[in-house]
Scaffold this motif. Structure first.
Motif, PDB file in Angstrom:
ATOM      1  N   PHE A 202      -0.912  19.061 -59.528  1.00 53.26           N
ATOM      2  CA  PHE A 202      -1.518  19.624 -58.322  1.00 53.26           C
ATOM      3  C   PHE A 202      -1.784  18.542 -57.286  1.00 53.26           C
ATOM      4  CE2 PHE A 202      -2.334  22.809 -61.490  1.00 53.26           C
ATOM      5  CZ  PHE A 202      -2.209  24.001 -60.801  1.00 53.26           C
ATOM      6  N   THR A 203      -0.858  17.631 -57.149  1.00 50.73           N
ATOM      7  CA  THR A 203      -1.021  16.550 -56.185  1.00 50.73           C
ATOM      8  C   THR A 203      -0.823  17.056 -54.758  1.00 50.73           C
ATOM      9  OG1 THR A 203       1.314  15.999 -56.323  1.00 50.73           O
ATOM     10  CG2 THR A 203      -0.175  14.861 -57.848  1.00 50.73           C
ATOM     11  N   VAL A 204      -1.350  16.300 -53.805  1.00 47.24           N
ATOM     12  CA  VAL A 204      -1.148  16.627 -52.386  1.00 47.24           C
ATOM     13  C   VAL A 204       0.346  16.661 -52.078  1.00 47.24           C
ATOM     14  CG1 VAL A 204      -1.550  15.842 -50.026  1.00 47.24           C
ATOM     15  CG2 VAL A 204      -3.372  15.654 -51.726  1.00 47.24           C
ATOM     16  N   ARG A 205       1.097  15.717 -52.665  1.00 55.44           N
ATOM     17  CA  ARG A 205       2.533  15.660 -52.403  1.00 55.44           C
ATOM     18  C   ARG A 205       3.225  16.939 -52.856  1.00 55.44           C
ATOM     19  NH1 ARG A 205       6.863  14.563 -55.475  1.00 55.44           N
ATOM     20  NH2 ARG A 205       8.742  13.760 -54.436  1.00 55.44           N
ATOM     21  N   ARG A 206       2.895  17.414 -54.041  1.00 52.52           N
ATOM     22  CA  ARG A 206       3.545  18.629 -54.546  1.00 52.52           C
ATOM     23  C   ARG A 206       3.203  19.820 -53.661  1.00 52.52           C
ATOM     24  NH1 ARG A 206       4.558  19.945 -60.613  1.00 52.52           N
ATOM     25  NH2 ARG A 206       6.104  21.584 -60.351  1.00 52.52           N
ATOM     26  N   MET A 207       1.961  19.896 -53.224  1.00 49.68           N
ATOM     27  CA  MET A 207       1.562  21.015 -52.379  1.00 49.68           C
ATOM     28  C   MET A 207       2.285  20.979 -51.025  1.00 49.68           C
ATOM     29  SD  MET A 207      -0.228  22.655 -54.436  1.00 49.68           S
ATOM     30  CE  MET A 207       0.590  21.885 -55.835  1.00 49.68           C
ATOM     31  N   ARG A 208       2.510  19.760 -50.540  1.00 54.42           N
ATOM     32  CA  ARG A 208       3.244  19.652 -49.276  1.00 54.42           C
ATOM     33  C   ARG A 208       4.693  20.111 -49.427  1.00 54.42           C
ATOM     34  NH1 ARG A 208       0.723  13.780 -47.495  1.00 54.42           N
ATOM     35  NH2 ARG A 208      -1.135  14.602 -46.457  1.00 54.42           N
ATOM     36  N   LEU A 209       5.263  19.871 -50.616  1.00 55.70           N
ATOM     37  CA  LEU A 209       6.618  20.326 -50.870  1.00 55.70           C
ATOM     38  C   LEU A 209       6.713  21.856 -50.848  1.00 55.70           C
ATOM     39  CD1 LEU A 209       7.719  17.861 -53.715  1.00 55.70           C
ATOM     40  CD2 LEU A 209       8.425  17.843 -51.307  1.00 55.70           C
ATOM     41  N   LEU A 210       5.595  22.527 -51.114  1.00 55.49           N
ATOM     42  CA  LEU A 210       5.569  23.990 -51.089  1.00 55.49           C
ATOM     43  C   LEU A 210       5.402  24.549 -49.674  1.00 55.49           C
ATOM     44  CD1 LEU A 210       3.331  24.814 -54.203  1.00 55.49           C
ATOM     45  CD2 LEU A 210       5.747  25.371 -53.920  1.00 55.49           C
ATOM     46  N   THR A 211       5.142  23.659 -48.713  1.00 53.41           N
ATOM     47  CA  THR A 211       4.827  24.113 -47.352  1.00 53.41           C
ATOM     48  C   THR A 211       5.916  25.002 -46.774  1.00 53.41           C
ATOM     49  OG1 THR A 211       3.433  22.192 -46.890  1.00 53.41           O
ATOM     50  CG2 THR A 211       4.354  23.349 -44.995  1.00 53.41           C
ATOM     51  N   GLU A 212       7.181  24.570 -46.886  1.00 56.82           N
ATOM     52  CA  GLU A 212       8.273  25.351 -46.299  1.00 56.82           C
ATOM     53  C   GLU A 212       8.339  26.742 -46.921  1.00 56.82           C
ATOM     54  OE1 GLU A 212      13.155  25.145 -45.852  1.00 56.82           O
ATOM     55  OE2 GLU A 212      12.008  23.303 -46.245  1.00 56.82           O
ATOM     56  N   ARG A 213       8.144  26.831 -48.222  1.00 57.25           N
ATOM     57  CA  ARG A 213       8.180  28.136 -48.892  1.00 57.25           C
ATOM     58  C   ARG A 213       7.016  29.010 -48.427  1.00 57.25           C
ATOM     59  NH1 ARG A 213      10.344  32.552 -50.142  1.00 57.25           N
ATOM     60  NH2 ARG A 213       9.725  33.497 -52.113  1.00 57.25           N
ATOM     61  N   ILE A 214       5.824  28.426 -48.293  1.00 53.56           N
ATOM     62  CA  ILE A 214       4.666  29.195 -47.820  1.00 53.56           C
ATOM     63  C   ILE A 214       4.920  29.704 -46.409  1.00 53.56           C
ATOM     64  CG2 ILE A 214       2.196  29.076 -47.259  1.00 53.56           C
ATOM     65  CD1 ILE A 214       1.958  26.889 -49.422  1.00 53.56           C
ATOM     66  N   GLU A 215       5.528  28.875 -45.574  1.00 52.38           N
ATOM     67  CA  GLU A 215       5.833  29.292 -44.202  1.00 52.38           C
ATOM     68  C   GLU A 215       6.789  30.480 -44.194  1.00 52.38           C
ATOM     69  OE1 GLU A 215       7.240  25.625 -42.598  1.00 52.38           O
ATOM     70  OE2 GLU A 215       5.258  25.018 -41.857  1.00 52.38           O
ATOM     71  N   ARG A 216       7.795  30.462 -45.074  1.00 55.91           N
ATOM     72  CA  ARG A 216       8.745  31.574 -45.127  1.00 55.91           C
ATOM     73  C   ARG A 216       8.065  32.851 -45.611  1.00 55.91           C
ATOM     74  NH1 ARG A 216      12.361  27.844 -47.518  1.00 55.91           N
ATOM     75  NH2 ARG A 216      12.168  28.864 -49.552  1.00 55.91           N
ATOM     76  N   VAL A 217       7.255  32.738 -46.668  1.00 56.21           N
ATOM     77  CA  VAL A 217       6.560  33.913 -47.201  1.00 56.21           C
ATOM     78  C   VAL A 217       5.621  34.485 -46.143  1.00 56.21           C
ATOM     79  CG1 VAL A 217       4.820  34.641 -48.880  1.00 56.21           C
ATOM     80  CG2 VAL A 217       6.762  33.248 -49.610  1.00 56.21           C
ATOM     81  N   THR A 218       4.914  33.618 -45.444  1.00 57.23           N
ATOM     82  CA  THR A 218       3.999  34.058 -44.384  1.00 57.23           C
ATOM     83  C   THR A 218       4.762  34.790 -43.285  1.00 57.23           C
ATOM     84  OG1 THR A 218       2.478  32.221 -44.834  1.00 57.23           O
ATOM     85  CG2 THR A 218       2.327  33.254 -42.668  1.00 57.23           C
ATOM     86  N   ALA A 219       5.873  34.209 -42.843  1.00 49.87           N
ATOM     87  CA  ALA A 219       6.660  34.837 -41.773  1.00 49.87           C
ATOM     88  C   ALA A 219       7.200  36.193 -42.209  1.00 49.87           C
ATOM     89  CB  ALA A 219       7.811  33.912 -41.366  1.00 49.87           C
ATOM     90  N   GLU A 220       7.629  36.310 -43.463  1.00 50.44           N
ATOM     91  CA  GLU A 220       8.142  37.594 -43.961  1.00 50.44           C
ATOM     92  C   GLU A 220       7.072  38.679 -43.903  1.00 50.44           C
ATOM     93  OE1 GLU A 220       9.448  36.568 -47.837  1.00 50.44           O
ATOM     94  OE2 GLU A 220      11.224  35.465 -47.139  1.00 50.44           O
ATOM     95  N   HIS A 221       5.840  38.327 -44.245  1.00 52.28           N
ATOM     96  CA  HIS A 221       4.773  39.335 -44.220  1.00 52.28           C
ATOM     97  C   HIS A 221       4.333  39.652 -42.790  1.00 52.28           C
ATOM     98  CE1 HIS A 221       4.727  38.484 -48.508  1.00 52.28           C
ATOM     99  NE2 HIS A 221       4.127  39.649 -48.646  1.00 52.28           N
ATOM    100  N   LEU A 222       4.405  38.684 -41.916  1.00 53.74           N
ATOM    101  CA  LEU A 222       4.122  38.960 -40.505  1.00 53.74           C
ATOM    102  C   LEU A 222       5.204  39.868 -39.920  1.00 53.74           C
ATOM    103  CD1 LEU A 222       2.946  35.429 -39.321  1.00 53.74           C
ATOM    104  CD2 LEU A 222       1.521  37.468 -39.572  1.00 53.74           C
ATOM    105  N   ASP A 223       6.462  39.629 -40.289  1.00 55.47           N
ATOM    106  CA  ASP A 223       7.556  40.506 -39.837  1.00 55.47           C
ATOM    107  C   ASP A 223       7.315  41.941 -40.301  1.00 55.47           C
ATOM    108  OD1 ASP A 223       8.816  38.322 -38.725  1.00 55.47           O
ATOM    109  OD2 ASP A 223      10.244  38.061 -40.369  1.00 55.47           O
TER     110      ASP A 223
END
Length: 401
Positions: free
Chosen positions: A112-133
């Protein structure tokens, strides 16, 4: 000063009428009298309530206070007392003390390092955009909890645990039912049983073919299938309901505070400060309890071995000794210092994942729907007052199309 002995039965968790974001006024009064107050627990035990920021941190950081439920007195009625708890299941590390807790914590910390969470950022952005759509296609009004706040953390837990993509919807349905306070006891029980079976099956698959995800990596460690399944359940419980309620309640708070709302809409770069301030201001986790393993002096008072201390996260996060104008939602406040993720050895492992999701979800919603508003009067928003995790049951919102 001589304490007036307060019964914790009398200390309501209900927020003040018309002030859904503020702690009970009794907590502020107690903190003003003494940050560590003598209280009577529902089972008759004479213990303590910590309301001051410094005292709460001291209790949470001190290894002489135990998290083991079998020696704990609960602050609210209805639960088992010391000696009545079943044995802590293997892998349920938040209910253990060192060295057992240390062993599990060491295995998980690197996942659960900061680095690993940052690697998930792009995926979170896509999931967020899909639900906003999806919200945009459906049009207003919408229940923000069901359409946005709940599914995003559910899908990110899927990513973290390594749930196969074809099982995401099944997992999300089970996890949402498991945490749905409107569901019947039978529905929750059935979802809980099915979820346990689901995770056991997932653990077996990871042990047969470890993958590049948290559960897959843990499958290569010296852990039993039961330990892995219980760790997965803990990660689900810690990372789903809490983050979902922070998104829902956070949006509600922003919509009710025009100044901070306008500031964040104008400058999404304020997201980091906004997240930390909302975490402090809202304090969705009410309390935690520890039991003294030996006599300990805290805040100038002597806590005897065997006495339980309940820490009030809400009161600590609104302590004027630590936060100037603590009852003001101020995005200009210097971030940090709150105890919303706990403190010490048991501080939340998933806090960086929660932060990343909140930093993305809040500005993205406000940017996509700049006219977002409540669809009902604020007083009609149903609150989760009877839950260990505070939030909104539903958040009806609307916007201009």
């Amino acid at each position: 000063m001589t304490d007036t002995l307060l019964s914790l039965r009398e200390l309501s968790l209900a927020r003040p009428p018309g002030r859904p974001f503020d702690p009970p006024e009794e907590l502020s009064r107690l903190r003003g009298e003494h940050p560590l107050a003598r209280v009577a627990y529902p089972d008759g035990h004479l213990g303590w309530l910590a309301t001051g920021h410094a005292v709460v941190r001291a209790v949470l950081a001190d290894p002489r206070f135990s998290s083991r439920p079998e020696i704990m007195h609960l602050p609210f009625p209805g639960g088992p007392g010391p000696g009545e708890f079943p044995p802590t299941a293997p892998g349920m590390f938040i209910r253990t003390d060192p060295p057992e807790h240390t062993r599990y914590r060491r295995l998980l910390a690197g996942k659960f390092t900061v680095r690993r969470m940052r690697l998930l950022t792009e995926r979170i952005e896509r999931v967020t955009a899909e639900h906003l759509d999806a919200m945009e296609r459906s049009g207003p009004p919408a229940d923000l909890v069901r359409a946005y706040a709940a599914p995003i953390p559910a899908l990110m837990i899927c990513e973290l645990l390594g749930v196969p993509s074809e099982r995401h919807e099944h997992f999300r349905r089970l996890s949402l039912t498991f945490n749905d306070h409107a569901a019947t006891a039978e529905e929750v029980g059935a979802a809980e049983a099915e979820l346990g079976a689901f995770l056991s099956e997932l653990v077996a698959a990871k042990r047969a073919a470890p993958a590049d995800d948290v559960l897959g990596e843990l499958a290569g460690e010296d852990l039993t299938a039961e330990e892995l399944t219980n760790i997965a359940l803990l990660l689900l419980g810690a990372g789903l309901d809490t983050t979902a309620n922070m998104i829902g309640l956070g949006v509600f708070a922003l919509l009710e505070h025009p100044g901070p709302l306008a500031a964040l809409r104008a400058d999404p770069g304020l997201a980091d400060r906004a997240v930390e301030e909302l975490l402090r201001y809202l304090s969705i986790l009410h309390t935690g309890t520890r039991t003294a393993l030996e006599d300990v002096e805290v805040g100038g008072r002597q806590v005897k071995a065997g006495e339980s201390v309940t820490v009030s996260i809400q009161a600590a996060n609104r302590d004027p000794e630590r936060f100037p104008d603590p009852d003001v939602l101020d995005l200009g406040r210097e971030p940090g210092g709150h105890v919303s993720f706990g403190h010490g050895a048991h501080q939340c492992l998933g806090q960086q994942l929660a932060r990343v999701q909140l930093r993305i979800a809040l500005p993205a919603l406000l940017t996509r729907f700049p006219s977002l508003r409540l669809a009902v009067p604020a007083g009609e928003v149903p609150l989760r007052t009877g839950s260990d995790v505070y939030g909104v049951e539903r958040l009806p919102v609307a916007w201009e199309v």
